[in-house]
Design a protein around this motif. Structure first.
Motif: not given
Length: 262
Positions: A108-109, A112-113, A116, A136
């Motif tokens: 998940e990290k 999201k990165e 972002e 996502y």
């Protein structure tokens, strides 16, 4: 069939089976040093959380950039699949060109990165067909990244694809899972799919992986029955990073794989 023709046919079959058996034995022998190497999904997630992601490249991969015309083959609006996508900047590069991107990643990290670091807003929602999974989605670009075990993904979740970019997936999965992986990839290929595969050759006695050693013979063994395989590039890819692993050579092979016309 005349007796002599029958004997020749039988002899051909025996020789063919012997050659196939020798080839498989040769592959098994080459893969033996890494055959039992297993990386759990939790270990990959741990690498992301600890920032041990030397495999991530901050720029578009040269092999994709150099071969994009061959992958697209004149098509526009192609659906690309990224197995084990991480936060590859290649995904935004393709989306900026008007293509759509679907990726699968356990971390998940990483997902999201990706959004972002590329200044993309996104939303997340559960995937009913995969318990515990989320997808996502970018608000600005046609990019959907599934956070789940790759083997829980299928064409029933998000269809088939016109292109696949496998820069670090086949070389990252556990060696014993390659047949299962191949079946999944082939099932995700639309009839016109053009699959760009990046593999690595080195002495597996010197480094346990990942990335893992994938010989040319195994690429043909895995995909050859269903697909046509073209070797596009074979280049020396040894850098100080791999020398620190103990390697004395590293060859990067890039293939274009397409489904055989029935």
């Amino acid at each position: 069939m005349r007796g002599s023709d029958f004997l020749l046919h039988v002899l051909w079959l025996v020789l063919f089976q012997a050659a196939a058996g020798w080839c498989q034995a040769n592959i098994t022998s080459m893969l033996a040093p890494q055959a039992d190497r297993v990386m759990a999904l939790e270990e990959w997630e741990e690498r992301w959380h600890e920032g041990r992601i030397g495999f991530h490249q901050p720029q578009v991969h040269k092999m994709l950039e150099n071969n994009i015309d061959k992958v697209l083959a004149g098509r526009t609006g192609v659906r690309f699949f990224f197995p084990l996508c991480g936060k590859a900047v290649d995904m935004k590069w393709l989306a900026d060109m008007g293509h759509s991107v679907v990726g699968v990643e356990i971390s998940e990290k990483a997902i999201k990165e990706f959004f972002e670091e590329n200044n993309l807003t996104y939303s997340a929602e559960p995937v009913p067909a995969i318990p515990g999974a989320k997808v996502y989605k970018s608000s600005e670009k046609n990019i959907s990244l599934y956070q789940c075990d790759l083997y829980n993904f299928s064409s029933s979740i998000d269809g088939q694809f016109g292109a696949i970019w496998d820069r670090g997936s086949l070389v990252a999965i556990n060696p014993r899972d390659r047949e299962k992986y191949t079946s999944l990839i082939i099932s995700l290929m639309a009839k016109d799919c053009r699959y760009l595969l990046d593999t690595l050759l080195y002495n597996p006695e010197l480094y346990k992986g990942p990335p893992f050693f994938v010989p040319d013979e195994q690429v043909h063994s895995l995909f050859g029955n269903s697909c046509d395989i073209e070797l596009l590039h074979s280049v020396d890819a040894l850098t100080d990073r791999q020398r620190n692993w103990g390697l004395d050579y590293l060859t990067e092979n890039v293939y274009l794989i397409t489904l055989k016309s029935s």
